[in-house]
Design a protein around this motif. Sequence first.
Motif, PDB file in Angstrom:
ATOM      1  N   LYS A  13       0.461  -7.132  -1.900  1.00 25.10           N
ATOM      2  CA  LYS A  13       1.762  -7.774  -2.121  1.00 25.10           C
ATOM      3  C   LYS A  13       2.221  -8.528  -0.873  1.00 25.10           C
ATOM      4  O   LYS A  13       3.405  -8.528  -0.503  1.00 25.10           O
ATOM      5  CB  LYS A  13       2.848  -6.737  -2.483  1.00 25.10           C
ATOM      6  CG  LYS A  13       2.396  -5.640  -3.429  1.00 25.10           C
ATOM      7  CD  LYS A  13       2.331  -6.094  -4.845  1.00 25.10           C
ATOM      8  CE  LYS A  13       1.990  -4.939  -5.782  1.00 25.10           C
ATOM      9  NZ  LYS A  13       1.563  -5.435  -7.102  1.00 25.10           N
ATOM     10  N   LEU A  14       1.295  -9.173  -0.183  1.00 24.44           N
ATOM     11  CA  LEU A  14       1.607  -9.867   1.058  1.00 24.44           C
ATOM     12  C   LEU A  14       1.413 -11.364   0.886  1.00 24.44           C
ATOM     13  O   LEU A  14       0.695 -11.821  -0.001  1.00 24.44           O
ATOM     14  CB  LEU A  14       0.717  -9.351   2.211  1.00 24.44           C
ATOM     15  CG  LEU A  14       0.888  -7.886   2.611  1.00 24.44           C
ATOM     16  CD1 LEU A  14      -0.098  -7.527   3.702  1.00 24.44           C
ATOM     17  CD2 LEU A  14       2.307  -7.609   3.065  1.00 24.44           C
ATOM     18  N   TYR A  15       2.057 -12.113   1.815  1.00 25.87           N
ATOM     19  CA  TYR A  15       1.918 -13.554   1.859  1.00 25.87           C
ATOM     20  C   TYR A  15       1.217 -13.939   3.161  1.00 25.87           C
ATOM     21  O   TYR A  15       1.227 -13.199   4.148  1.00 25.87           O
ATOM     22  CB  TYR A  15       3.283 -14.245   1.780  1.00 25.87           C
ATOM     23  CG  TYR A  15       4.034 -13.947   0.505  1.00 25.87           C
ATOM     24  CD1 TYR A  15       3.772 -14.656  -0.665  1.00 25.87           C
ATOM     25  CD2 TYR A  15       5.003 -12.939   0.470  1.00 25.87           C
ATOM     26  CE1 TYR A  15       4.468 -14.375  -1.837  1.00 25.87           C
ATOM     27  CE2 TYR A  15       5.702 -12.650  -0.696  1.00 25.87           C
ATOM     28  CZ  TYR A  15       5.421 -13.366  -1.846  1.00 25.87           C
ATOM     29  OH  TYR A  15       6.082 -13.094  -2.996  1.00 25.87           O
ATOM     30  N   ALA A  57       0.711  -2.692   5.287  1.00 24.42           N
ATOM     31  CA  ALA A  57       1.518  -3.598   4.470  1.00 24.42           C
ATOM     32  C   ALA A  57       2.897  -3.008   4.199  1.00 24.42           C
ATOM     33  O   ALA A  57       3.909  -3.736   4.161  1.00 24.42           O
ATOM     34  CB  ALA A  57       0.786  -3.892   3.156  1.00 24.42           C
ATOM     35  N   VAL A  58       2.972  -1.696   4.008  1.00 27.03           N
ATOM     36  CA  VAL A  58       4.268  -1.049   3.788  1.00 27.03           C
ATOM     37  C   VAL A  58       5.162  -1.219   5.006  1.00 27.03           C
ATOM     38  O   VAL A  58       6.374  -1.478   4.889  1.00 27.03           O
ATOM     39  CB  VAL A  58       4.050   0.444   3.447  1.00 27.03           C
ATOM     40  CG1 VAL A  58       5.357   1.220   3.561  1.00 27.03           C
ATOM     41  CG2 VAL A  58       3.483   0.589   2.049  1.00 27.03           C
ATOM     42  N   GLU A 104       7.926  -3.497  -4.802  1.00 26.30           N
ATOM     43  CA  GLU A 104       6.550  -3.717  -4.337  1.00 26.30           C
ATOM     44  C   GLU A 104       6.139  -2.670  -3.308  1.00 26.30           C
ATOM     45  O   GLU A 104       4.997  -2.174  -3.322  1.00 26.30           O
ATOM     46  CB  GLU A 104       6.421  -5.116  -3.751  1.00 26.30           C
ATOM     47  CG  GLU A 104       6.535  -6.233  -4.779  1.00 26.30           C
ATOM     48  CD  GLU A 104       6.416  -7.609  -4.146  1.00 26.30           C
ATOM     49  OE1 GLU A 104       6.414  -7.675  -2.895  1.00 26.30           O
ATOM     50  OE2 GLU A 104       6.321  -8.613  -4.887  1.00 26.30           O
ATOM     51  N   THR A 105       7.052  -2.327  -2.419  1.00 25.50           N
ATOM     52  CA  THR A 105       6.751  -1.287  -1.420  1.00 25.50           C
ATOM     53  C   THR A 105       6.505   0.052  -2.092  1.00 25.50           C
ATOM     54  O   THR A 105       5.582   0.798  -1.721  1.00 25.50           O
ATOM     55  CB  THR A 105       7.894  -1.177  -0.411  1.00 25.50           C
ATOM     56  OG1 THR A 105       8.147  -2.457   0.170  1.00 25.50           O
ATOM     57  CG2 THR A 105       7.534  -0.180   0.688  1.00 25.50           C
ATOM     58  N   ASN A 145       2.761   4.255  -4.109  1.00 27.03           N
ATOM     59  CA  ASN A 145       2.645   5.102  -5.305  1.00 27.03           C
ATOM     60  C   ASN A 145       3.841   6.051  -5.392  1.00 27.03           C
ATOM     61  O   ASN A 145       3.706   7.257  -5.581  1.00 27.03           O
ATOM     62  CB  ASN A 145       1.332   5.878  -5.311  1.00 27.03           C
ATOM     63  CG  ASN A 145       0.158   5.002  -5.666  1.00 27.03           C
ATOM     64  OD1 ASN A 145       0.350   3.857  -6.094  1.00 27.03           O
ATOM     65  ND2 ASN A 145      -1.036   5.513  -5.501  1.00 27.03           N
ATOM     66  N   LEU A 146       5.021   5.472  -5.240  1.00 26.14           N
ATOM     67  CA  LEU A 146       6.258   6.237  -5.172  1.00 26.14           C
ATOM     68  C   LEU A 146       7.285   5.547  -6.076  1.00 26.14           C
ATOM     69  O   LEU A 146       7.257   4.333  -6.264  1.00 26.14           O
ATOM     70  CB  LEU A 146       6.767   6.289  -3.726  1.00 26.14           C
ATOM     71  CG  LEU A 146       7.976   7.169  -3.411  1.00 26.14           C
ATOM     72  CD1 LEU A 146       7.624   8.632  -3.588  1.00 26.14           C
ATOM     73  CD2 LEU A 146       8.420   6.904  -1.977  1.00 26.14           C
TER      74      LEU A 146
END
Length: 1287
Positions: free
Chosen positions: A497-499, A546-547, A578-579, A584-585
């Motif tokens: 989920k990154l740019y 990423a998080v 997205e985070t 997985n939360l």
Amino acid sequence: MEQEIGTWDSVLLENLSEDSFINNIHQRYKRDHIYTYIGTSVVALNPYHHISEHSLDNVRNYGDKGIFQLPPHIYGLTNLAYQSLKDHSEDQCVLLTGESGAGKTETFKMIVNFLTHIQDRPLCHTPNILRKQSSTSSASGVAVHAHRRASSSCSGTANFIICKNRAENTPAAAMARRQSPSPGPSQRSRTRDESIERQSRRNMREKIVDFDFSHHKSSENISTLIEAHAASSHHLHPTKSCFKHQQTQACIATATPPQKGATSNTSPKYAMLSYGGCRQCGHSKCIRAQSLEKEECGAGTESPMLLLRGSNSRLSSTTTAHQSNLNRGSCSNLVRQHSTESQPERDRDRHSLMGSTQRISLYDAHKLSKVLGELPPPPPPHPSSVSVSVSPTPSASSSLHRRHKSPTQRLRECVTCADVFLEAMGNACTLKNNNSSRYGKLFDIEIDFRGDPMGVHITHYMLEKTRITDTIIGERNFHIFYQLLLGADLQLLKSLKLYRNVEKYELLRNTTAMEEDRLNFHYTKRSLDVLGLSCDETSSIFRVIAVVLKLGNFIFVPVTNIDGTEGCQVSNVYEVQETAQLLNLEAQVLINCLTRANSTNSSQEDVGSEMDARQAANNRNTLCRTLYSRLFTWLVNKINETLKSTQREKNLALLDFYGFEVLDHNSFEQFAINYSAEKIHQNFLFHLLRSEQELYIREGLEWSRIDYFDNESICELIDKPSYGILSLINEAHLSSNEALLLRVQQCCAGHPNFMTSGSNSMCFQIRHFANVVNYSIHRFLEKNSDVLPKYISAACYQSKLSLVQSLFPEGNPRRQTSKKPSTLSSNIRTQLQTLLAIVKHRRSHYVFCIKPNEGKQPHQFDLALVQHQVRYMSLMPLVHLCRTGHCYHLLHVKFFHRYKLLNSLTWPHFHGGSQVEGIALIIRNLPLPSAEFTIGTKNVFVRSPRTVYELEQFRRLRIGELAVLIQKMFRMYHARKRYLRMRHSQMVISSAWRTWRAREEYRSLKYKRQVKWAIEVIARYYRQWKIRQFLLTIPLRLPPNTLSPLSTEWPAAPGFLADASRHLRSIYHRWKCYIYRNSFDQTARNRMREKVTASIIFKDRKASYARSVGHPFVGDYVRLRHNQQWKKICAETNDQYVVFADIINKIARSSGKFVPILLVLSTSSLLLLDQRTLQIKYRVPASEIYRMSLSPYLDDIAVFHVKASEFGRKKGDFVFQTGHVIEIVTKMFLVIQNATGKPPEIHISTEFEANFGQQTVIFSFKYGGMSDLAQGPPKVTRKANRMEIIV
């Protein structure tokens, strides 16, 4: 070494002062000689550009030599620590000191590279010629004494009483080994008798050690020794040249005169041989040029694995603009490994006694002097022996697969990849260093007794986690963020989920990414695979990173609740979703833990008390820092699991800690970093300057104290219990930074190293060992107690990612802990105490990294900056200590037990007195200057590292000799014992075996006779049975209808009846032929006779014979016998019986045309009749025809030759053409034979003569080549006396 610029060891400076020391390293720095020794320590200046001397060749060269035998290099110091660990079985530690940007990180990489590649070289250090003579080197004390470097005609001798130092032990005398001239040839011509006599005189003295240091033979004199031997024995060693000219230079071992302008302060302690360099170009420059050429040639062929070994800058392109971004504060930024080097070149450089840039040690000189005196002169070398052959370069595999690799190769790759990934995770770009390590690390390399690295344990200290959320303008965050965004492929970025754009992330705002980040990500990701991390673990690592990036983008908007309390909301909910997906939360759980205090981690919205936007932002930042720091710790532990050793070995530790930092705005991070630098510097001062001088005084050595700046008071100011700054920060009653500043000013006022910055300023100053630093008290308490709330840990523990759960074990609801979290200052103090406790019990080696300028530009030397670093590092006191002190000391007991094997009087047991007397005896009989040794009350001191090296070389050689002796005696005992046992066993076995053999022979002979008799009886009866069976079964085994003579079937017979079977078969065939013949009547017999005759005449001679075999000979083809007119004619001519009658073609003699005519052959004559009227034209008696001629072809022409009678002379020979030519000739043959009693001549040829009356004509048959089916009548042509017939 004579090609070195300036003085390669600062101890050798003539006029030692701070100015001369700085000028010396300046002169060397301008020529890219960035390393300078201070005894056994190294001063390294950051070149800020690539140095081409760091290859596998250098690893091998420095691994084979002592620290004083090659130009200064970090490899020399590392090899000293490595060899000390192997030889003394003591833990070692290499400490890198220097401020930020001095090149500690790259120096650390070079040391790790050296330790992981040193065992690639063969373990052979001594030439074979010396090894063969080693068995006689230490046979007795007299023999060793005979080769001493001391002279009996010395001008001055100092007698040192035990435990007492006389006035002769002055600094001038201490420098005798460094500055003594080489002795003349007359000293080398002393006889063995003089040495023995001197030995006997010295043995008479009791408790007196005679140290002779005026006229010792050092290894510099080996050149004259070789010249003297070369005058009579040509050449002993290979050519002495550099790598560039080694293959083309002639093998001439002559010493070159010193060049003008060369430094005159080199001494025997450190100087190289006068002929130690290249004959053509000089040692150092030529080697650098050769290494540069190797790099330029191999730049395009480096494997990915080799690129992993360097820093990020090695992934650069060849453009100049790009290269400017790659020099990220490295002491030697490129460490290229040339894995495709020629193996013969390696072996030659490794095994030659005087290799390139090598000087002969005293150990080798002592052995070589014995060899030159005992060996006969060798024969002259062949001209072709000058050239050096180089085998093809073996290509080195660069595959990263972990299979098919040795544990050492696997460990080497893992260490390199661990360094690569930890650099990406823990390094960042600062204002002073483009690749600054923002954490301290201790690499503990476990090495076994063979010298192979068995495992590595990494300990990290004080990761600067505040950089994640608080980045100074002009600096960057950690490298991994930029690498991930620029280097990851679109699929990976989409999954995370990154740019690609860096500006989209708040944590990276106002920072720039570089192109090398894109290139380095491939190697960073690949390093995880090499380290053995699974795909799930790698994916989880990138997800956590990423998080962290996405957490920084959370925007909290303040809101006012109905009850008037302040709360907050997350404005960009899509980032939260997205985070949460990455973790997985559940998204609501993540929102609750960041916006509501003491939440129960449920998915309900109204749980817990709300927080304002500022508190939520602080929790977000704390979570980012905690996530990243714990991920870093988890990675280090994972790497340690991969690199751990299964057994406990000796350790060689490498310490790369923070450098001293002074910024425009200094906060708690700089305070912790500078405190750590203070403690590391205090450790250096204590072990090298303070403890060493106290030891000299305790041992009773005459010593003038060397003053130095002691920073103990600064360390007490910071870490003093109860009143130190670290203790004050942890006081519980302090609730604000202002209260902390007031408390610090109250407790530290009056300290000489503490200063205030004014009444209204929120700063305080500390006078550190390096500089005065102004610290801002702002956020000191917050950064010190940067602890994540437990409810946030509990929320993160609900993640389905196992990695995230392992990062927050305190969030487990089953785990109840009441322990108060420790503060950062407490952790710093505890970690430093643990680190210094590890270093305290190890032998330390120091590398002083110096930053030459602030602009990070090559070949720029800021004199004031370097002078400042030299002063606060206390380098000048260290130089004075190494110049006047001793480099090595050992307790009496240890020294005696370690080196007693070097003397036959002390080995294996010494009964001559005390251990001190034994030590004196050992020292006196060594071929080393006695002035190099000093015996104290409890220790034995050695002055120079070169002497220590040569002492170890003698011990290593002696151990080899003793091992050979023990092996020889044990093998002799074992062989003798085995021989006697085998001899007795052989006698017993042979006696029993002979008895058994005689008995068995008798039994065998008896059995053989019985067997032979039985075989003969059985064979006789068997043969008779087989004969009877064969004869009785022949009629039954014959197939039916086999009475035809053409049948060849016959039953098989046994081998011994082959002859009988052959005879029976012949008889049977003849019987079948007899039965067949008896079945014929007279006509059939005549026809058979004709066929047999035709076979005899024409078989294999006439081509048309094969066609006639299958056709029976009819004879009367026109049924002439039944003709009435013929009956009348035959009655008149008496030719009643017609043998053959048919219409044939008679060939005209003149034209060769065919004329039909009736040919009749009777039993007495040949008649030619008209086919219509049956009028007889010619009648030739059978007795008149003597020959018949035919061609071997398929034609049907036959020539009947008539005898030269009246008829024959008138008519001549007849030429016929008929399809029954075989039958006509055969029957004519039988008629003539019956009429004359002898057979006529049958002539078959392509050419023959014929008589045409008065003319002889030659018949010539030619083969036209037509097929049988297309063949027509032959073409007959008459040409003069030649008739050609084309078939």
